[in-house]
Design an enzyme around this catalytic site. Structure first.
Site, PDB file in Angstrom:
ATOM      1  N   LYS A 176       0.610  -1.366   0.027  1.00 11.44           N
ATOM      2  CA  LYS A 176       0.206   0.148   0.402  1.00 11.44           C
ATOM      3  C   LYS A 176       1.267   1.124   0.257  1.00 11.44           C
ATOM      4  O   LYS A 176       2.274   1.300   0.779  1.00 11.44           O
ATOM      5  CB  LYS A 176      -1.044   0.156   0.935  1.00 11.44           C
ATOM      6  CG  LYS A 176      -0.698   0.022   2.747  1.00 11.44           C
ATOM      7  CD  LYS A 176      -1.262   0.417   3.780  1.00 11.44           C
ATOM      8  CE  LYS A 176       0.172   1.147   4.527  1.00 11.44           C
ATOM      9  NZ  LYS A 176      -0.020   2.438   5.487  1.00 11.44           N
ATOM     10  N   HIS A 234      -6.558   0.266   5.949  1.00  8.51           N
ATOM     11  CA  HIS A 234      -6.331  -0.116   6.918  1.00  8.51           C
ATOM     12  C   HIS A 234      -7.880  -0.106   7.182  1.00  8.51           C
ATOM     13  O   HIS A 234      -8.478  -1.361   7.848  1.00  8.51           O
ATOM     14  CB  HIS A 234      -5.821  -0.169   8.368  1.00  8.51           C
ATOM     15  CG  HIS A 234      -3.527  -0.137   7.467  1.00  8.51           C
ATOM     16  ND1 HIS A 234      -3.228  -0.731   6.785  1.00  8.51           N
ATOM     17  CD2 HIS A 234      -2.979   0.694   7.959  1.00  8.51           C
ATOM     18  CE1 HIS A 234      -2.146  -0.313   6.402  1.00  8.51           C
ATOM     19  NE2 HIS A 234      -2.086   0.269   6.797  1.00  8.51           N
ATOM     20  N   GLU A 236      -2.529   6.877  17.877  1.00  8.94           N
ATOM     21  CA  GLU A 236      -0.928   6.224  18.052  1.00  8.94           C
ATOM     22  C   GLU A 236       0.246   6.919  18.953  1.00  8.94           C
ATOM     23  O   GLU A 236      -0.376   8.152  18.464  1.00  8.94           O
ATOM     24  CB  GLU A 236       0.041   4.952  17.068  1.00  8.94           C
ATOM     25  CG  GLU A 236      -1.137   4.903  15.980  1.00  8.94           C
ATOM     26  CD  GLU A 236       0.015   4.743  14.200  1.00  8.94           C
ATOM     27  OE1 GLU A 236       1.301   3.723  14.816  1.00  8.94           O
ATOM     28  OE2 GLU A 236      -0.129   5.577  13.411  1.00  8.94           O
TER      29      GLU A 236
HETATM   30  O1  LIG Z   1       0.416  -1.145  14.645  1.00  8.59           O
HETATM   31  P1  LIG Z   1       0.934  -1.520  13.163  1.00  8.59           P
HETATM   32  O2  LIG Z   1       0.354  -2.925  13.091  1.00  8.59           O
HETATM   33  O3  LIG Z   1       2.700  -1.313  13.632  1.00  8.59           O
HETATM   34  O4  LIG Z   1       0.414  -0.200  12.835  1.00  8.59           O
HETATM   35  C1  LIG Z   1       0.088   0.323  12.235  1.00  8.59           C
HETATM   36  C2  LIG Z   1       1.298   0.532  11.151  1.00  8.59           C
HETATM   37  O5  LIG Z   1       0.183   0.726   9.930  1.00  8.59           O
HETATM   38  C3  LIG Z   1       1.358   1.288   8.887  1.00  8.59           C
HETATM   39  O6  LIG Z   1       1.178   0.708   7.592  1.00  8.59           O
HETATM   40  C4  LIG Z   1       1.662   2.133   8.564  1.00  8.59           C
HETATM   41  O7  LIG Z   1       1.918   2.753   7.195  1.00  8.59           O
HETATM   42  C5  LIG Z   1       1.663   3.213  10.122  1.00  8.59           C
HETATM   43  O8  LIG Z   1       1.541   4.907   9.950  1.00  8.59           O
HETATM   44  C6  LIG Z   1       1.397   2.909  11.415  1.00  8.59           C
HETATM   45  O9  LIG Z   1       1.827   2.666  12.288  1.00  8.59           O
END
Ligand SMILES: O=P(O)(O)OC[C@H]1O[C@@H](O)[C@H](O)[C@@H](O)[C@@H]1O
Length: 450
Positions: A126, A218, A194
């Site tokens: 993506k 997502h 986050e």
């Molecule tokens: O919590 P995970 O699995 O790391 O996924 C979150 C991350 O997913 C990624 O696809 C994003 O580019 C990030 O910005 C994000 O922090």
């Protein structure tokens, strides 16, 4: 693996692959890394080894893959170089494009002149394209290379264990499924806040922003799993048909983006003792671009089941607290009997994406006065899945099962859903708000207080 020397490969792909090889020891593969950089084999092997160690991946397949891996310097937008790479492969070929969308499109174009061995799988990261028209063009190009079932558009959220658990929760319980519709649900919030900030990813993030980075990809996948109708089998075609159906029916809540979207970016602040510069001052950021680090969008799913239910999606970076969950808020009971006091919150079903969690907020007559309602939460904390999310989606790729991949039409729907938001944000119709890093975001919210 095209883009072998890039950040994505080290941060996500190789650790995911390491986890997979450790958990599924009969997965034999020859790992070929390729990139523009003039790396020698030892440097690439060290990168693979370090990434595998970062997830404590061990075992015979891990050792064999590290020992057998090779690095080939190549310009992957050149057909000649791609031919050389494909010639160096053996067995079933999986081409992983760990590249920015524009380079991926050029690499795919270069592949059109090459006859790919039967069964070749293409794996794309993506964002898939940069807008609806770009995604359509890329889909048309890919369709000339291999059949749709052999194209894996990666969304690692589809491999997260609680996201996968949505299937079990919804379709293996009599308790919830009959309640999941407009008759009983007041609203759904899908939140991914986050405390992580830019973390040196300006090269990618500054041209994406929170809407494309998280919502277009997502969070819409999560929405699709939460809203789709029950498939007769957990077969890729059945599940992906149903996801496409609901996403086709999904649109912005209101035609006026000012009333149903918000965007903001963080200013300087502090998170857990760590000083953060303003997003606009981060290295590699073009402040004039106005990239948002927080996005809120309210959507409608125009189906019989969900008509009238607001779906509020939100994701922010550099937030004071991490909040990663989907919350389904039920309507209030038809009538709480007079004399039963203390009712002040509706029932909620919470699906946590990290830590993995499933919880139900209920009202009961708790301890003390038997006629006063007490809120309780039934909480099921469960351990992580067998594989990390990335490992899970890679398992699907290597098993030739596109269940956990995004289908071409779905990728286009997701762009179409956010298109009016992107244009309203780009032309400045919706103001870019600010919030200090380490805060709960800008004043007010389209989401109800938690
Ligand atoms: O919590 P995970 O699995 O790391 O996924 C979150 C991350 O997913 C990624 O696809 C994003 O580019 C990030 O910005 C994000 O922090």
């Amino acid at each position: 693996m095209l883009g072998a020397s890039g950040d994505l490969t080290a941060r996500l792909l190789l650790p995911g692959l390491g986890g997979l090889l450790a958990a599924v020891p009969d997965q034999e593969l020859l790992l070929l890394g390729s990139g523009m950089d003039d790396w020698d084999e030892a440097r690439w092997r060290k990168r693979v080894e370090d990434s595998f160690s970062s997830v404590s991946a061990t075992g015979p397949q891990v050792t064999a893959t590290v020992a057998g891996t090779r690095y080939l310097q190549a310009d992957v937008t050149e057909a000649e170089d791609l031919r050389r790479l494909i010639g160096a492969c053996r067995g079933q070929i999986v081409i992983f494009f760990a590249l920015p969308p524009a380079v991926t499109a050029r690499a795919c174009q270069a592949l059109t002149g090459i006859e790919l061995p039967a069964g070749t799988r293409l794996v794309l990261e993506k964002p898939f394209g940069t807008d609806t028209a770009g995604a359509e063009r890329l889909n048309q190009l890919l369709a000339t290379l291999v059949p749709e079932e052999q194209i894996h558009r990666i969304d690692h959220f589809l491999g997260k264990s609680t996201v996968l658990n949505i299937l079990g929760l919804r379709f293996a319980n009599r308790l919830f499924e009959p309640m999941l519709n407009a008759e009983h649900v007041a609203g759904v919030d899908i939140v991914f806040d986050e405390s992580l900030a830019l973390e040196g990813r300006a090269g990618y993030y500054d041209s994406a922003g929170a809407l494309i980075d998280m919502v277009q990809s997502h969070l819409l996948q999560v929405l699709a799993l939460l809203t789709m109708d029950a498939p007769p089998t957990i077969d890729a075609r059945e599940v992906r048909d149903r996801k496409a159906q609901v996403l086709r029916a999904t649109r912005l809540w209101d035609e006026d983006a000012r009333t149903c979207t918000r965007r903001a970016r963080y200013t300087a602040g502090e998170i857990a003792g760590r000083r953060l510069p303003a997003y606009a001052d981060e290295a590699g950021v073009d402040p004039g671009r106005g990239t948002e680090t927080l996005a809120e969008v309210v959507l409608a799913v125009d189906t019989w089941r969900w008509a009238g239910v607001p779906f509020r999606l939100r994701s922010g970076k550099a937030m004071s607290a991490t909040r990663k969950e989907a919350v389904i808020t039920f309507k209030q009971p038809a009538r709480v009997p007079d004399g039963l006091t203390g009712y002040d919150r509706p029932d909620r079903l919470r699906i946590g994406f990290g830590p993995d969690r499933l919880a139900v907020d209920l009202n009961i007559n708790g301890p003390g006065d038997p006629f006063v309602i007490d809120p309780v939460t039934l909480d099921a904390d469960f351990g992580p899945g067998e594989l990390p999310a990335y490992g899970e989606v890679l398992r699907g790729v290597l098993d030739d099962d596109p269940l956990l991949s995004v289908r071409g039409d779905t990728a286009e729907h997701c762009w179409r859903i956010v298109a009016p938001v992107l244009s309203a944000w780009r032309d400045g119709t919706v103001p870019l708000l600010e919030y200090p890093a380490g805060s709960a975001g800008p004043e007010g919210s389209l989401l109800p207080p938690d």
